[in-house]
Scaffold this motif. Structure first.
Motif, PDB file in Angstrom:
ATOM      1  N   VAL A  80       0.867  -1.174   0.000  1.00 24.10           N
ATOM      2  CA  VAL A  80       0.000   0.000   0.000  1.00 24.10           C
ATOM      3  C   VAL A  80       0.905   1.225   0.000  1.00 24.10           C
ATOM      4  CG1 VAL A  80      -1.725   1.313   1.298  1.00 24.10           C
ATOM      5  CG2 VAL A  80      -1.853  -1.193   1.227  1.00 24.10           C
ATOM      6  N   TYR A  81       0.691   2.101  -0.963  1.00 27.14           N
ATOM      7  CA  TYR A  81       1.448   3.363  -1.030  1.00 27.14           C
ATOM      8  C   TYR A  81       0.664   4.387  -0.223  1.00 27.14           C
ATOM      9  CZ  TYR A  81       4.187   0.871  -4.352  1.00 27.14           C
ATOM     10  OH  TYR A  81       5.013  -0.079  -4.929  1.00 27.14           O
ATOM     11  N   GLU A  82       1.300   4.882   0.825  1.00 25.19           N
ATOM     12  CA  GLU A  82       0.623   5.696   1.833  1.00 25.19           C
ATOM     13  C   GLU A  82       1.187   7.116   1.840  1.00 25.19           C
ATOM     14  OE1 GLU A  82      -1.547   7.263   4.185  1.00 25.19           O
ATOM     15  OE2 GLU A  82      -2.008   5.116   4.309  1.00 25.19           O
ATOM     16  N   ASP A  83       0.350   8.089   1.417  1.00 24.42           N
ATOM     17  CA  ASP A  83       0.755   9.501   1.386  1.00 24.42           C
ATOM     18  C   ASP A  83       1.231  10.000   2.744  1.00 24.42           C
ATOM     19  OD1 ASP A  83       0.219  10.042  -1.324  1.00 24.42           O
ATOM     20  OD2 ASP A  83      -1.898  10.390  -0.899  1.00 24.42           O
ATOM     21  N   ARG A  84       0.603   9.500   3.807  1.00 21.59           N
ATOM     22  CA  ARG A  84       0.920  10.019   5.142  1.00 21.59           C
ATOM     23  C   ARG A  84       2.327   9.667   5.623  1.00 21.59           C
ATOM     24  NH1 ARG A  84      -3.690   7.737   8.720  1.00 21.59           N
ATOM     25  NH2 ARG A  84      -3.251   5.965   7.384  1.00 21.59           N
ATOM     26  N   LEU A  85       3.012   8.753   4.949  1.00 18.31           N
ATOM     27  CA  LEU A  85       4.371   8.402   5.363  1.00 18.31           C
ATOM     28  C   LEU A  85       5.400   9.428   4.900  1.00 18.31           C
ATOM     29  CD1 LEU A  85       4.451   4.546   4.792  1.00 18.31           C
ATOM     30  CD2 LEU A  85       3.965   5.817   6.902  1.00 18.31           C
TER      31      LEU A  85
END
Length: 173
Positions: A80-85
């Motif tokens: 999962v590619y997570e913007d919040r990281l």
């Protein structure tokens, strides 16, 4: 999966990035990063951990690191590619981990400093051998990773609940 089952979280910092004239989020890997990322992948494979989930920052350098590292793993986990990281604070990183489903036993998070180092340091209430000393002395360089074990659910992850089981970094001569 029972919440009593020990869980592992592996924190991987992206490999060395280049500094072209682009927005920070779009910075690609440097030649050294493209060389180090597959080595980190082989070292991740050597841990024997079969990741259930990989959470990866959306920045170009983390996506490229993951693409090169995952090709070295025996099996590709759900990713999962997570913007919040991207550019996440310690609190934001803990919040992301707290949202992980308890069906996940082994989690890989591919991110950035200073957040990756801060998260590893904050979670590590104890350490095996000299792993914590080595991690803090090195400053968590690019392509390094920390393996932490936690008991309980992901929702219970907070400061000091984990054991730093391993810290690996590419050797430089």
């Amino acid at each position: 999966m029972s919440v009593e089952t020990p869980r592992r979280i592996v924190l991987l910092r992206h490999a060395k990035a280049d500094w072209p004239d682009v927005a920070d989020h779009e910075r690609p890997l440097a030649d050294r990063g493209r060389a180090d990322a597959p080595i980190a992948g082989r070292e991740l494979a050597a841990t024997g951990i079969a990741f259930d989930l990989a959470l990866c920052s959306t920045a170009a350098r983390t996506r490229e690191t993951w693409k090169l590292a995952v090709s070295e793993l025996p099996q590709r986990p759900r990713t999962v590619y997570e913007d919040r990281l991207y550019d996440a604070s310690l609190g934001e990183l803990i919040a992301v981990v707290n949202e992980v489903s308890d069906d996940v036993r082994d989690l890989l998070l591919i991110g950035h400093n200073p957040g990756t180092h801060a998260l590893a340091d904050a979670l590590a209430g104890s350490a095996e051998g000299d792993a914590l000393t080595r991690m803090n002395r090195s400053g968590f360089p690019t392509a390094a990773f920390a393996v932490l074990t936690v008991d309980g659910s992901w929702k219970s992850v907070e400061h000091g609940v984990a054991t730093l089981a391993e810290f690996w970094t590419p050797r430089r001569g």
